[in-house]
Scaffold this motif. Structure first.
Motif, PDB file in Angstrom:
ATOM      1  N   GLU A   1       0.815  -1.219   0.000  1.00 19.03           N
ATOM      2  CA  GLU A   1       0.000   0.000   0.000  1.00 19.03           C
ATOM      3  C   GLU A   1       0.850   1.271   0.000  1.00 19.03           C
ATOM      4  OE1 GLU A   1       0.186  -2.241   2.380  1.00 19.03           O
ATOM      5  OE2 GLU A   1       0.318  -1.297   4.368  1.00 19.03           O
ATOM      6  N   HIS A   2       2.146   1.137   0.121  1.00 18.59           N
ATOM      7  CA  HIS A   2       3.016   2.323   0.083  1.00 18.59           C
ATOM      8  C   HIS A   2       3.255   2.831  -1.337  1.00 18.59           C
ATOM      9  CE1 HIS A   2       4.865   1.191   4.231  1.00 18.59           C
ATOM     10  NE2 HIS A   2       3.633   1.656   4.316  1.00 18.59           N
TER      11      HIS A   2
ATOM     12  N   VAL B   1       1.595   3.872  -4.826  1.00 22.19           N
ATOM     13  CA  VAL B   1       0.290   4.242  -5.394  1.00 22.19           C
ATOM     14  C   VAL B   1       0.475   4.933  -6.738  1.00 22.19           C
ATOM     15  CG1 VAL B   1      -0.854   4.472  -3.154  1.00 22.19           C
ATOM     16  CG2 VAL B   1       0.287   6.451  -4.164  1.00 22.19           C
TER      17      VAL B   1
ATOM     18  N   TYR C   1      -9.387  -6.653  -6.455  1.00 23.49           N
ATOM     19  CA  TYR C   1      -8.150  -5.905  -6.712  1.00 23.49           C
ATOM     20  C   TYR C   1      -7.093  -6.843  -7.276  1.00 23.49           C
ATOM     21  CZ  TYR C   1      -6.279  -7.985  -2.445  1.00 23.49           C
ATOM     22  OH  TYR C   1      -5.850  -8.871  -1.508  1.00 23.49           O
TER      23      TYR C   1
ATOM     24  N   ILE D   1      -0.691  -2.801  -5.005  1.00 20.60           N
ATOM     25  CA  ILE D   1      -2.076  -3.215  -5.184  1.00 20.60           C
ATOM     26  C   ILE D   1      -2.741  -2.238  -6.143  1.00 20.60           C
ATOM     27  CG2 ILE D   1      -4.304  -3.435  -3.997  1.00 20.60           C
ATOM     28  CD1 ILE D   1      -2.625  -4.104  -1.455  1.00 20.60           C
TER      29      ILE D   1
ATOM     30  N   ASN E   1      -6.525  -1.245  -8.121  1.00 20.25           N
ATOM     31  CA  ASN E   1      -7.966  -1.501  -8.167  1.00 20.25           C
ATOM     32  C   ASN E   1      -8.473  -1.617  -9.591  1.00 20.25           C
ATOM     33  OD1 ASN E   1      -8.429  -1.520  -5.373  1.00 20.25           O
ATOM     34  ND2 ASN E   1      -8.191   0.699  -5.371  1.00 20.25           N
TER      35      ASN E   1
END
Ligand code: ADP
Ligand code: MG
Length: 361
Positions: free
Chosen positions: A284-285, A287, A308, A325, A327
Motif C-alpha cells: 500500500e506504500h 500508489v 483488486y 495493489i 484496483n
C-alpha cells in the motif's frame, strides 16, 4: 497477573527450544507470541504453565518466582489456565459439568461451584447451552466452553496455544471477536500463541515475534508492521518488498535515499549511517501518481485477488520487482506512473540496539 521471564533457556538434546528468552507481560494484557512452526512457542507456554521444566533463567508470576535455580512450582499451584488447540472437553459431561469439573476436583463447595459456573458461562455467553453435550456444540462454542473452564479455575491468567488452528476460516474470525470480547470482559492476562501473523495483528495489545528459540522483537502490532527491526520480522509480519537502497543522509529519523533511479524520503531508525541499506515497502506504500508527477514503472506480473490485483512492477535501475495493489486491471508491459507514500529503512542488523525514530505521519 504479570508474567516475567528472564534469560530462560530450555534445551532438548543439543537443540535450544528456548534460547535465552526474556519477556515481560503486564497484568491484563493480551499478549501474542507469533512465529513459524517449531520455533519454540509451545515450549514457552508450557514453561510458564509449569508443564515444562527450564534449564536456566527465572520465571515469575506476579512477582513470585515459580521457576528458576532449583525451583519448579507445579502447574496446579501457578493459577494459570491453559487452553490447547484441542479443547479437551469431557464428551459425556454437559457444558456446565465440564466447566465445574476443575472446581469440584479442587474441593470447592457445591454452592460456590454452581455460582462460579453460572458466572463464567455468562461471560462467554453460553448460559442457554449449559445442558448440552460437547457433541451438540459448534467448534466455536466448544472453544468457549474451554475458555469458561479456564476462567472458572480463577485463572487471572489464560495461556492459549493455537486455540483457533482447528477451526474453519469463517469460524476463526468469529472466534477472534469472541476472544477479544472474552478478554475485555474477564480482564485476564492472556498469552496467546499462534503461527498466524494475521491473527496476531488482529488480537494483540503486544506481539512478540519468535524465531528459532529467540524473541526477535516485541512491539504493538502497528509498530511491528511499520518499524520492524530486522529482515525476518519485516518478512514474517505482513506482505513486504525488501530492496537494496543507498542512504544519502539521515536526520531525526528521516532518510533521503536512492532507490534505483529515484531519490525519495522515507522513515528510518535514528543515526542510520549513509551507505548501502535495505528498504521495506508495503504494497500500500506504492500508489498511482496524479497528473504528470511520480516516476515510471513497468508492470511485470498481475494476479487477480478478488476486487483488486497484486501487481509486480520494476523501476529503472532496480532489479527487484516491487509489489503493489491496483484496483484496476493492468497488463504486463504497461507503464504506470507511481509515487511512494512511505517506506522504512531497516536498521543495520549487525549494529543492533537501534532506537526507532519519531511516529510516522
Ligand atoms: P512450536 O510450538 O513453535 O511449533 P515447540 O515449542 O513445540 O515449537 O518446539 C520447539 C522445538 O523443540 C522443536 O524443534 C521441537 O521439535 C522441539 N521439542 C519440543 N518438545 C520436545 C520434546 N519433548 N522432546 C524433544 N524435542 C522437543
Ligand atoms: Mg506449538
Amino acid at each position: 497477573m504479570s508474567i516475567h521471564l528472564a534469560s530462560v533457556t530450555r534445551s532438548f538434546g543439543t537443540h535450544k527450544a528456548l534460547n535465552n528468552v526474556s519477556l515481560s507481560i503486564e497484568d491484563g494484557m493480551f499478549f501474542v507470541v507469533v512465529g513459524p512452526s517449531g520455533c519454540g512457542k509451545s515450549t514457552l507456554l508450557r514453561a510458564i504453565a509449569g508443564l515444562e521444566p527450564i534449564d536456566r533463567g527465572d520465571i515469575t508470576l506476579d512477582g513470585l518466582p515459580v521457576a528458576g535455580d532449583g525451583l519448579h512450582v507445579p502447574p496446579e499451584q501457578r493459577q494459570v489456565g491453559v487452553v490447547f488447540q484441542s479443547y479437551a472437553l469431557w464428551p459425556h459431561m454437559n457444558v456446565a459439568a465440564n466447566v465445574a469439573f476443575p472446581l469440584e476436583t479442587a474441593g470447592v463447595k457445591r454452592s460456590a461451584v454452581a455460582a462460579r459456573v453460572a458466572e463464567c458461562l455468562e461471560t462467554v455467553e453460553l448460559t442457554e447451552f449449559r445442558q448440552r453435550k460437547p457433541a451438540e456444540l459448534s467448534g466455536g462454542q466448544r472453544q468457549r466452553v474451554a475458555l469458561a473452564r479456564c476462567l472458572a479455575q480463577g485463572a487471572g491468567t489464560v495461556l492459549m496455544d493455537e486455540p483457533l488452528a482447528n477451526l474453519d476460516p469463517h469460524l476463526r474470525s468469529a472466534m477472534e471477536e469472541e476472544l477479544a470480547a472474552f478478554h475485555a470482559a474477564s480482564g485476564a492476562t492472556t498469552l496467546f500463541i499462534t503461527h498466524d501473523q494475521r491473527e496476531a495483528m488482529a488480537l494483540a495489545d503486544k506481539v512478540a515475534v519468535m524465531w528459532d528459540g529467540k524473541i526477535l522483537q516485541v512491539a504493538d502490532p502497528d509498530t511491528l508492521y511499520r518499524r520492524p527491526m530486522s529482515r525476518r520480522v519485516a518478512s514474517f509480519i505482513g506482505r513486504s518488498t525488501l530492496v537494496p537502497v543507498t542512504v544519502l543522509r539521515e536526520e531525526a529519523g528521516a532518510a533521503e535515499i536512492r532507490l534505483g533511479g529515484i531519490t525519495l524520503e522515507v522513515a528510518c531508525p535514528r543515526d542510520t549511517t549513509p551507505g548501502p541499506a535495505t528498504l521495506l515497502l508495503r504494497p500500500e506504500h506504492l500508489v498511482l501518481a496524479t497528473g504528470s508527477q511520480g516516476f515510471a514503472a513497468t508492470v511485470r506480473k498481475t494476479i487477480y485477488r478478488g476486487g483488486y490485483w497484486d501487481v509486480l512492477v520494476t523501476l529503472e535501475g532496480l532489479q527487484e520487482p516491487l509489489l503493489m495493489i491496483l484496483n484496476r486491471r493492468a497488463a504486463p508491459g504497461d507503464t504506470l506512473r507511481l509515487t511512494i507514500l512511505r517506506g522504512w529503512v531497516l536498521p543495520e542488523e549487525s549494529r543492533g540496539g537501534c532506537q526507532p525514530g519519531p511516529p510516522l505521519r
